[in-house]
Design a protein around this motif. Sequence first.
Motif, PDB file in Angstrom:
ATOM      1  N   ASN A   3      18.006   0.371  22.537  1.00  0.00           N
ATOM      2  CA  ASN A   3      19.199   1.170  22.262  1.00  0.00           C
ATOM      3  C   ASN A   3      18.843   2.305  21.313  1.00  0.00           C
ATOM      4  OD1 ASN A   3      20.828  -0.424  23.824  1.00  0.00           O
ATOM      5  ND2 ASN A   3      21.403  -1.771  22.128  1.00  0.00           N
ATOM      6  N   ILE A   4      19.308   3.490  21.638  1.00  0.00           N
ATOM      7  CA  ILE A   4      19.041   4.659  20.802  1.00  0.00           C
ATOM      8  C   ILE A   4      20.261   4.903  19.927  1.00  0.00           C
ATOM      9  CG2 ILE A   4      18.549   7.126  20.802  1.00  0.00           C
ATOM     10  CD1 ILE A   4      17.156   6.725  23.501  1.00  0.00           C
ATOM     11  N   ASN A   5      20.040   4.896  18.636  1.00  0.00           N
ATOM     12  CA  ASN A   5      21.118   5.139  17.688  1.00  0.00           C
ATOM     13  C   ASN A   5      21.338   6.656  17.570  1.00  0.00           C
ATOM     14  OD1 ASN A   5      22.845   5.298  15.546  1.00  0.00           O
ATOM     15  ND2 ASN A   5      21.644   3.982  14.187  1.00  0.00           N
ATOM     16  N   PRO A   6      22.546   7.143  17.898  1.00  0.00           N
ATOM     17  CA  PRO A   6      22.790   8.585  17.857  1.00  0.00           C
ATOM     18  C   PRO A   6      22.631   9.178  16.451  1.00  0.00           C
ATOM     19  CG  PRO A   6      24.675   7.413  18.785  1.00  0.00           C
ATOM     20  CD  PRO A   6      23.673   6.397  18.404  1.00  0.00           C
ATOM     21  N   LEU A   7      22.915   8.379  15.433  1.00  0.00           N
ATOM     22  CA  LEU A   7      22.759   8.893  14.069  1.00  0.00           C
ATOM     23  C   LEU A   7      21.284   9.102  13.713  1.00  0.00           C
ATOM     24  CD1 LEU A   7      25.460   6.830  12.171  1.00  0.00           C
ATOM     25  CD2 LEU A   7      25.599   9.173  13.010  1.00  0.00           C
ATOM     26  N   MET A   8      20.423   8.250  14.242  1.00  0.00           N
ATOM     27  CA  MET A   8      18.986   8.444  14.006  1.00  0.00           C
ATOM     28  C   MET A   8      18.487   9.690  14.732  1.00  0.00           C
ATOM     29  SD  MET A   8      18.088   6.242  11.858  1.00  0.00           S
ATOM     30  CE  MET A   8      16.326   6.342  11.932  1.00  0.00           C
ATOM     31  N   VAL A   9      18.996   9.932  15.922  1.00  0.00           N
ATOM     32  CA  VAL A   9      18.635  11.146  16.661  1.00  0.00           C
ATOM     33  C   VAL A   9      19.105  12.371  15.889  1.00  0.00           C
ATOM     34  CG1 VAL A   9      19.024  12.447  18.796  1.00  0.00           C
ATOM     35  CG2 VAL A   9      18.656   9.979  18.887  1.00  0.00           C
ATOM     36  N   LEU A  10      20.335  12.320  15.376  1.00  0.00           N
ATOM     37  CA  LEU A  10      20.883  13.419  14.583  1.00  0.00           C
ATOM     38  C   LEU A  10      20.034  13.665  13.341  1.00  0.00           C
ATOM     39  CD1 LEU A  10      23.422  15.249  14.737  1.00  0.00           C
ATOM     40  CD2 LEU A  10      24.502  13.659  13.166  1.00  0.00           C
ATOM     41  N   ALA A  11      19.615  12.606  12.674  1.00  0.00           N
ATOM     42  CA  ALA A  11      18.780  12.743  11.479  1.00  0.00           C
ATOM     43  C   ALA A  11      17.418  13.340  11.830  1.00  0.00           C
ATOM     44  CB  ALA A  11      18.603  11.386  10.810  1.00  0.00           C
ATOM     45  N   ALA A  12      16.830  12.905  12.936  1.00  0.00           N
ATOM     46  CA  ALA A  12      15.515  13.410  13.333  1.00  0.00           C
ATOM     47  C   ALA A  12      15.584  14.893  13.702  1.00  0.00           C
ATOM     48  CB  ALA A  12      14.971  12.601  14.502  1.00  0.00           C
ATOM     49  N   VAL A  13      16.600  15.272  14.470  1.00  0.00           N
ATOM     50  CA  VAL A  13      16.745  16.681  14.849  1.00  0.00           C
ATOM     51  C   VAL A  13      17.021  17.544  13.614  1.00  0.00           C
ATOM     52  CG1 VAL A  13      18.178  18.303  16.164  1.00  0.00           C
ATOM     53  CG2 VAL A  13      17.471  16.149  17.194  1.00  0.00           C
ATOM     54  N   GLY A  14      17.846  17.045  12.707  1.00  0.00           N
ATOM     55  CA  GLY A  14      18.122  17.779  11.469  1.00  0.00           C
ATOM     56  C   GLY A  14      16.865  17.963  10.626  1.00  0.00           C
ATOM     57  N   ALA A  15      16.036  16.935  10.569  1.00  0.00           N
ATOM     58  CA  ALA A  15      14.785  17.040   9.809  1.00  0.00           C
ATOM     59  C   ALA A  15      13.841  18.057  10.438  1.00  0.00           C
ATOM     60  CB  ALA A  15      14.110  15.670   9.727  1.00  0.00           C
ATOM     61  N   VAL A  16      13.761  18.055  11.767  1.00  0.00           N
ATOM     62  CA  VAL A  16      12.907  19.038  12.452  1.00  0.00           C
ATOM     63  C   VAL A  16      13.417  20.453  12.205  1.00  0.00           C
ATOM     64  CG1 VAL A  16      12.210  19.861  14.743  1.00  0.00           C
ATOM     65  CG2 VAL A  16      12.078  17.436  14.203  1.00  0.00           C
ATOM     66  N   LEU A  17      14.728  20.650  12.284  1.00  0.00           N
ATOM     67  CA  LEU A  17      15.297  21.977  12.030  1.00  0.00           C
ATOM     68  C   LEU A  17      15.028  22.429  10.597  1.00  0.00           C
ATOM     69  CD1 LEU A  17      18.727  21.737  13.860  1.00  0.00           C
ATOM     70  CD2 LEU A  17      16.791  23.182  14.471  1.00  0.00           C
ATOM     71  N   LEU A  18      15.133  21.502   9.654  1.00  0.00           N
ATOM     72  CA  LEU A  18      14.866  21.843   8.258  1.00  0.00           C
ATOM     73  C   LEU A  18      13.408  22.260   8.063  1.00  0.00           C
ATOM     74  CD1 LEU A  18      15.976  21.951   5.358  1.00  0.00           C
ATOM     75  CD2 LEU A  18      15.258  19.581   5.104  1.00  0.00           C
ATOM     76  N   VAL A  19      12.493  21.516   8.651  1.00  0.00           N
ATOM     77  CA  VAL A  19      11.069  21.849   8.536  1.00  0.00           C
ATOM     78  C   VAL A  19      10.778  23.201   9.182  1.00  0.00           C
ATOM     79  CG1 VAL A  19       8.759  21.177   9.312  1.00  0.00           C
ATOM     80  CG2 VAL A  19      10.272  19.476   8.293  1.00  0.00           C
ATOM     81  N   LEU A  20      11.342  23.455  10.360  1.00  0.00           N
ATOM     82  CA  LEU A  20      11.129  24.740  11.033  1.00  0.00           C
ATOM     83  C   LEU A  20      11.683  25.896  10.204  1.00  0.00           C
ATOM     84  CD1 LEU A  20      11.932  23.853  14.748  1.00  0.00           C
ATOM     85  CD2 LEU A  20       9.691  24.396  13.768  1.00  0.00           C
ATOM     86  N   ALA A  21      12.850  25.695   9.601  1.00  0.00           N
ATOM     87  CA  ALA A  21      13.438  26.741   8.770  1.00  0.00           C
ATOM     88  C   ALA A  21      12.567  27.018   7.545  1.00  0.00           C
ATOM     89  CB  ALA A  21      14.849  26.338   8.343  1.00  0.00           C
ATOM     90  N   LEU A  22      12.083  25.959   6.902  1.00  0.00           N
ATOM     91  CA  LEU A  22      11.236  26.148   5.719  1.00  0.00           C
ATOM     92  C   LEU A  22       9.921  26.827   6.080  1.00  0.00           C
ATOM     93  CD1 LEU A  22      11.890  22.805   3.816  1.00  0.00           C
ATOM     94  CD2 LEU A  22      12.782  25.075   3.297  1.00  0.00           C
ATOM     95  N   MET A  23       9.355  26.481   7.226  1.00  0.00           N
ATOM     96  CA  MET A  23       8.124  27.139   7.669  1.00  0.00           C
ATOM     97  C   MET A  23       8.376  28.626   7.944  1.00  0.00           C
ATOM     98  SD  MET A  23       6.451  24.182  10.130  1.00  0.00           S
ATOM     99  CE  MET A  23       5.721  25.383  11.176  1.00  0.00           C
ATOM    100  N   ASP A  24       9.517  28.944   8.523  1.00  0.00           N
ATOM    101  CA  ASP A  24       9.876  30.330   8.805  1.00  0.00           C
ATOM    102  C   ASP A  24      10.050  31.119   7.508  1.00  0.00           C
ATOM    103  OD1 ASP A  24      10.377  32.370  10.611  1.00  0.00           O
ATOM    104  OD2 ASP A  24      12.533  31.989  10.680  1.00  0.00           O
ATOM    105  N   ILE A  25      10.699  30.500   6.519  1.00  0.00           N
ATOM    106  CA  ILE A  25      10.899  31.166   5.235  1.00  0.00           C
ATOM    107  C   ILE A  25       9.568  31.422   4.538  1.00  0.00           C
ATOM    108  CG2 ILE A  25      11.848  30.837   2.909  1.00  0.00           C
ATOM    109  CD1 ILE A  25      14.201  29.359   4.275  1.00  0.00           C
TER     110      ILE A  25
END
Length: 58
Positions: A3-25
């Motif tokens: 079973n895939i927990n949607p909150l874990m998916v949300l957390a993982a995608v949010g973490a990836v977006l944060l890392v990409l944003a910081l790398m861009d900055i």
Amino acid sequence: MMNINPLMVLAAVGAVLLVLALMDIVKHKRITPAAKGRLMTALIFAAVLLWQAWQHKV
């Protein structure tokens, strides 16, 4: 079957977006529009996760 927990998916995608944003900055040495969008989306995801955690606690 796993079973895939949607909150874990949300957390993982949010973490990836944060890392990409910081790398861009760091790369451009300023907040680009793309980085701003990623940061805002990651912030919304974090707010949803906090809301869900608070609802579950209460």
